[in-house]
Motif scaffolding. Sequence first.
Motif, PDB file in Angstrom:
ATOM      1  N   MET A   1     -50.960 -52.065  -2.946  1.00 30.65           N
ATOM      2  CA  MET A   1     -49.711 -51.823  -2.210  1.00 30.65           C
ATOM      3  C   MET A   1     -48.628 -51.356  -3.172  1.00 30.65           C
ATOM      4  SD  MET A   1     -47.495 -54.473   0.151  1.00 30.65           S
ATOM      5  CE  MET A   1     -47.314 -55.649  -1.197  1.00 30.65           C
ATOM      6  N   ALA A   2     -47.921 -50.295  -2.787  1.00 29.33           N
ATOM      7  CA  ALA A   2     -46.810 -49.773  -3.579  1.00 29.33           C
ATOM      8  C   ALA A   2     -45.513 -50.005  -2.823  1.00 29.33           C
ATOM      9  CB  ALA A   2     -47.016 -48.289  -3.844  1.00 29.33           C
ATOM     10  N   ILE A   3     -44.417 -50.014  -3.552  1.00 28.75           N
ATOM     11  CA  ILE A   3     -43.131 -50.257  -2.899  1.00 28.75           C
ATOM     12  C   ILE A   3     -42.797 -49.126  -1.935  1.00 28.75           C
ATOM     13  CG2 ILE A   3     -41.654 -49.163  -4.652  1.00 28.75           C
ATOM     14  CD1 ILE A   3     -39.786 -51.706  -4.202  1.00 28.75           C
ATOM     15  N   SER A   4     -43.333 -47.941  -2.171  1.00 25.61           N
ATOM     16  CA  SER A   4     -43.080 -46.806  -1.271  1.00 25.61           C
ATOM     17  C   SER A   4     -43.690 -47.013   0.112  1.00 25.61           C
ATOM     18  CB  SER A   4     -43.628 -45.517  -1.883  1.00 25.61           C
ATOM     19  OG  SER A   4     -45.016 -45.627  -2.124  1.00 25.61           O
ATOM     20  N   GLU A   5     -44.635 -47.955   0.211  1.00 25.83           N
ATOM     21  CA  GLU A   5     -45.284 -48.227   1.495  1.00 25.83           C
ATOM     22  C   GLU A   5     -44.478 -49.192   2.364  1.00 25.83           C
ATOM     23  OE1 GLU A   5     -49.321 -49.512   0.839  1.00 25.83           O
ATOM     24  OE2 GLU A   5     -49.512 -48.171  -0.874  1.00 25.83           O
ATOM     25  N   LEU A   6     -43.463 -49.832   1.802  1.00 24.12           N
ATOM     26  CA  LEU A   6     -42.678 -50.800   2.560  1.00 24.12           C
ATOM     27  C   LEU A   6     -41.683 -50.088   3.467  1.00 24.12           C
ATOM     28  CD1 LEU A   6     -41.861 -53.545  -0.108  1.00 24.12           C
ATOM     29  CD2 LEU A   6     -43.830 -53.362   1.406  1.00 24.12           C
ATOM     30  N   GLN A   7     -41.411 -50.724   4.596  1.00 21.99           N
ATOM     31  CA  GLN A   7     -40.418 -50.202   5.539  1.00 21.99           C
ATOM     32  C   GLN A   7     -39.044 -50.743   5.140  1.00 21.99           C
ATOM     33  OE1 GLN A   7     -41.141 -47.931   8.055  1.00 21.99           O
ATOM     34  NE2 GLN A   7     -43.090 -47.879   6.965  1.00 21.99           N
ATOM     35  N   LEU A   8     -38.430 -50.095   4.173  1.00 25.27           N
ATOM     36  CA  LEU A   8     -37.153 -50.558   3.641  1.00 25.27           C
ATOM     37  C   LEU A   8     -35.990 -50.019   4.472  1.00 25.27           C
ATOM     38  CD1 LEU A   8     -38.051 -50.015  -0.079  1.00 25.27           C
ATOM     39  CD2 LEU A   8     -37.388 -52.219   0.893  1.00 25.27           C
ATOM     40  N   PRO A   9     -34.902 -50.786   4.571  1.00 20.05           N
ATOM     41  CA  PRO A   9     -33.732 -50.295   5.303  1.00 20.05           C
ATOM     42  C   PRO A   9     -33.172 -49.026   4.662  1.00 20.05           C
ATOM     43  CG  PRO A   9     -33.530 -52.642   4.772  1.00 20.05           C
ATOM     44  CD  PRO A   9     -34.706 -52.138   4.019  1.00 20.05           C
ATOM     45  N   ALA A  10     -32.506 -48.231   5.467  1.00 17.11           N
ATOM     46  CA  ALA A  10     -31.918 -46.991   4.961  1.00 17.11           C
ATOM     47  C   ALA A  10     -30.834 -47.262   3.927  1.00 17.11           C
ATOM     48  CB  ALA A  10     -31.356 -46.177   6.121  1.00 17.11           C
ATOM     49  N   THR A  11     -30.275 -48.481   3.943  1.00 17.38           N
ATOM     50  CA  THR A  11     -29.211 -48.831   2.998  1.00 17.38           C
ATOM     51  C   THR A  11     -29.748 -49.195   1.619  1.00 17.38           C
ATOM     52  OG1 THR A  11     -29.318 -51.067   3.928  1.00 17.38           O
ATOM     53  CG2 THR A  11     -27.562 -49.621   4.723  1.00 17.38           C
ATOM     54  N   ALA A  12     -31.068 -49.272   1.461  1.00 15.75           N
ATOM     55  CA  ALA A  12     -31.670 -49.643   0.177  1.00 15.75           C
ATOM     56  C   ALA A  12     -31.989 -48.404  -0.647  1.00 15.75           C
ATOM     57  CB  ALA A  12     -32.937 -50.461   0.395  1.00 15.75           C
ATOM     58  N   GLN A  13     -31.608 -48.430  -1.915  1.00 11.25           N
ATOM     59  CA  GLN A  13     -31.964 -47.366  -2.847  1.00 11.25           C
ATOM     60  C   GLN A  13     -32.998 -47.933  -3.818  1.00 11.25           C
ATOM     61  OE1 GLN A  13     -28.809 -45.894  -5.327  1.00 11.25           O
ATOM     62  NE2 GLN A  13     -30.033 -44.207  -6.138  1.00 11.25           N
ATOM     63  N   VAL A  14     -34.185 -47.369  -3.805  1.00  9.73           N
ATOM     64  CA  VAL A  14     -35.291 -47.912  -4.602  1.00  9.73           C
ATOM     65  C   VAL A  14     -35.436 -47.157  -5.918  1.00  9.73           C
ATOM     66  CG1 VAL A  14     -37.773 -48.348  -4.684  1.00  9.73           C
ATOM     67  CG2 VAL A  14     -36.514 -48.676  -2.547  1.00  9.73           C
ATOM     68  N   HIS A  15     -35.537 -47.921  -7.009  1.00  6.09           N
ATOM     69  CA  HIS A  15     -35.837 -47.374  -8.323  1.00  6.09           C
ATOM     70  C   HIS A  15     -37.254 -47.833  -8.666  1.00  6.09           C
ATOM     71  CE1 HIS A  15     -31.495 -46.481  -9.027  1.00  6.09           C
ATOM     72  NE2 HIS A  15     -31.361 -47.533  -8.228  1.00  6.09           N
ATOM     73  N   ASP A  16     -38.211 -46.916  -8.547  1.00  2.00           N
ATOM     74  CA  ASP A  16     -39.630 -47.222  -8.779  1.00  2.00           C
ATOM     75  C   ASP A  16     -39.926 -46.937 -10.253  1.00  2.00           C
ATOM     76  OD1 ASP A  16     -42.334 -47.615  -8.667  1.00  2.00           O
ATOM     77  OD2 ASP A  16     -42.674 -46.332  -6.929  1.00  2.00           O
ATOM     78  N   LEU A  17     -40.059 -48.005 -11.049  1.00  2.00           N
ATOM     79  CA  LEU A  17     -40.108 -47.872 -12.504  1.00  2.00           C
ATOM     80  C   LEU A  17     -41.479 -48.277 -13.045  1.00  2.00           C
ATOM     81  CD1 LEU A  17     -36.578 -49.427 -12.880  1.00  2.00           C
ATOM     82  CD2 LEU A  17     -37.155 -47.010 -13.159  1.00  2.00           C
ATOM     83  N   PRO A  18     -41.889 -47.705 -14.168  1.00  2.00           N
ATOM     84  CA  PRO A  18     -43.267 -47.910 -14.626  1.00  2.00           C
ATOM     85  C   PRO A  18     -43.547 -49.235 -15.313  1.00  2.00           C
ATOM     86  CG  PRO A  18     -42.111 -46.426 -16.118  1.00  2.00           C
ATOM     87  CD  PRO A  18     -41.184 -46.686 -14.973  1.00  2.00           C
ATOM     88  N   SER A  19     -42.523 -49.892 -15.840  1.00  2.00           N
ATOM     89  CA  SER A  19     -42.767 -51.106 -16.623  1.00  2.00           C
ATOM     90  C   SER A  19     -41.538 -51.999 -16.644  1.00  2.00           C
ATOM     91  CB  SER A  19     -43.130 -50.746 -18.072  1.00  2.00           C
ATOM     92  OG  SER A  19     -41.999 -50.175 -18.730  1.00  2.00           O
ATOM     93  N   GLY A  20     -41.737 -53.243 -17.055  1.00  2.00           N
ATOM     94  CA  GLY A  20     -40.623 -54.166 -17.190  1.00  2.00           C
ATOM     95  C   GLY A  20     -39.610 -53.705 -18.216  1.00  2.00           C
ATOM     96  N   LYS A  21     -40.083 -53.070 -19.274  1.00  2.00           N
ATOM     97  CA  LYS A  21     -39.182 -52.569 -20.317  1.00  2.00           C
ATOM     98  C   LYS A  21     -38.253 -51.492 -19.768  1.00  2.00           C
ATOM     99  CE  LYS A  21     -39.269 -50.742 -25.038  1.00  2.00           C
ATOM    100  NZ  LYS A  21     -40.145 -50.324 -26.178  1.00  2.00           N
ATOM    101  N   VAL A  22     -38.826 -50.585 -18.990  1.00  2.00           N
ATOM    102  CA  VAL A  22     -38.017 -49.512 -18.404  1.00  2.00           C
ATOM    103  C   VAL A  22     -37.084 -50.074 -17.337  1.00  2.00           C
ATOM    104  CG1 VAL A  22     -38.083 -47.324 -17.143  1.00  2.00           C
ATOM    105  CG2 VAL A  22     -39.767 -47.786 -18.930  1.00  2.00           C
ATOM    106  N   LEU A  23     -37.560 -51.036 -16.578  1.00  2.00           N
ATOM    107  CA  LEU A  23     -36.707 -51.676 -15.568  1.00  2.00           C
ATOM    108  C   LEU A  23     -35.490 -52.313 -16.232  1.00  2.00           C
ATOM    109  CD1 LEU A  23     -37.804 -53.854 -12.546  1.00  2.00           C
ATOM    110  CD2 LEU A  23     -35.865 -54.513 -13.957  1.00  2.00           C
ATOM    111  N   ALA A  24     -35.714 -53.073 -17.305  1.00  2.00           N
ATOM    112  CA  ALA A  24     -34.613 -53.748 -17.996  1.00  2.00           C
ATOM    113  C   ALA A  24     -33.580 -52.748 -18.495  1.00  2.00           C
ATOM    114  CB  ALA A  24     -35.162 -54.580 -19.152  1.00  2.00           C
ATOM    115  N   ALA A  25     -34.061 -51.655 -19.104  1.00  2.00           N
ATOM    116  CA  ALA A  25     -33.148 -50.655 -19.651  1.00  2.00           C
ATOM    117  C   ALA A  25     -32.394 -49.914 -18.543  1.00  2.00           C
ATOM    118  CB  ALA A  25     -33.924 -49.668 -20.517  1.00  2.00           C
ATOM    119  N   THR A  26     -33.092 -49.568 -17.462  1.00  2.00           N
ATOM    120  CA  THR A  26     -32.472 -48.824 -16.360  1.00  2.00           C
ATOM    121  C   THR A  26     -31.420 -49.677 -15.656  1.00  2.00           C
ATOM    122  OG1 THR A  26     -34.523 -47.591 -16.032  1.00  2.00           O
ATOM    123  CG2 THR A  26     -32.922 -47.563 -14.233  1.00  2.00           C
TER     124      THR A  26
END
Length: 237
Positions: free
Chosen positions: A1-26
């Motif tokens: 399952m990927a986050i892109s498969e979720l039915q997210l509200p239109a008010t949500a902006q998703v940042h799909d990141l490759p790793s915890g390191k990149v998530l922390a920096a972003t």
Amino acid sequence: MAISELQLPATAQVHDLPSGKVLAATLAHDVAERLRAAIASKGQACVVLSGGRSPVPFLEKLAGEALDWSKVTVSLADERWVPVEHPDSNAGLLARHLFKGEAGRARFVGLYQQAENLDAAALKADQALAELPPIDVLVLGMGDDGHTASLFPGSPNLAQGLDLAGSRRCLPLLAPSVPHQRLSMSRSLLASAAFIALAVQGPGKLATLRAALAGTAIDEMPIRAFLHDPLGIYWCP
């Protein structure tokens, strides 16, 4: 399952990141950008952070961001009712991983208060939070049970804590499966933030997010109270 498969509200902006390191920096970069903008527009900024183990890389990155930390107020979405010296203290976590170098110039408004009991400590924290400037950025986490901050399913004060029209800023809460008593900002204060970020890492948390999106009862999964607000979701596998 990927986050892109979720039915997210239109008010949500998703940042799909490759790793915890990149998530922390972003996330650190985006939070700092908003704090810089707040300082530029009104001369000060306020950020409310979450504790636990998973935010440590983010806190380390945020500490290295170039901004006028003397104009930043930092607080916590929740706290364990333990002194700052205790290894489980969220204030202690910030002291170790955020408040160093230039970031040590930030003003800190903590939730922990010495008192005869948890209720009295929460009242003192509520009064201390009256001095908190308007929140520019709130960074939330999410537990496997769907709690956020210390708004735990089954906690005695949960209904009051989730009341969007409530007057309390801080309430005494209990984590059903964890020994420490908790102090938590209320939903009414948390939801006042100009920008809310939710950090989600790993397949377990993604499954929790999917379950939260599938229902509406906020007392069962308190994170639901925030998922339909404008929200930045920072996700990595």
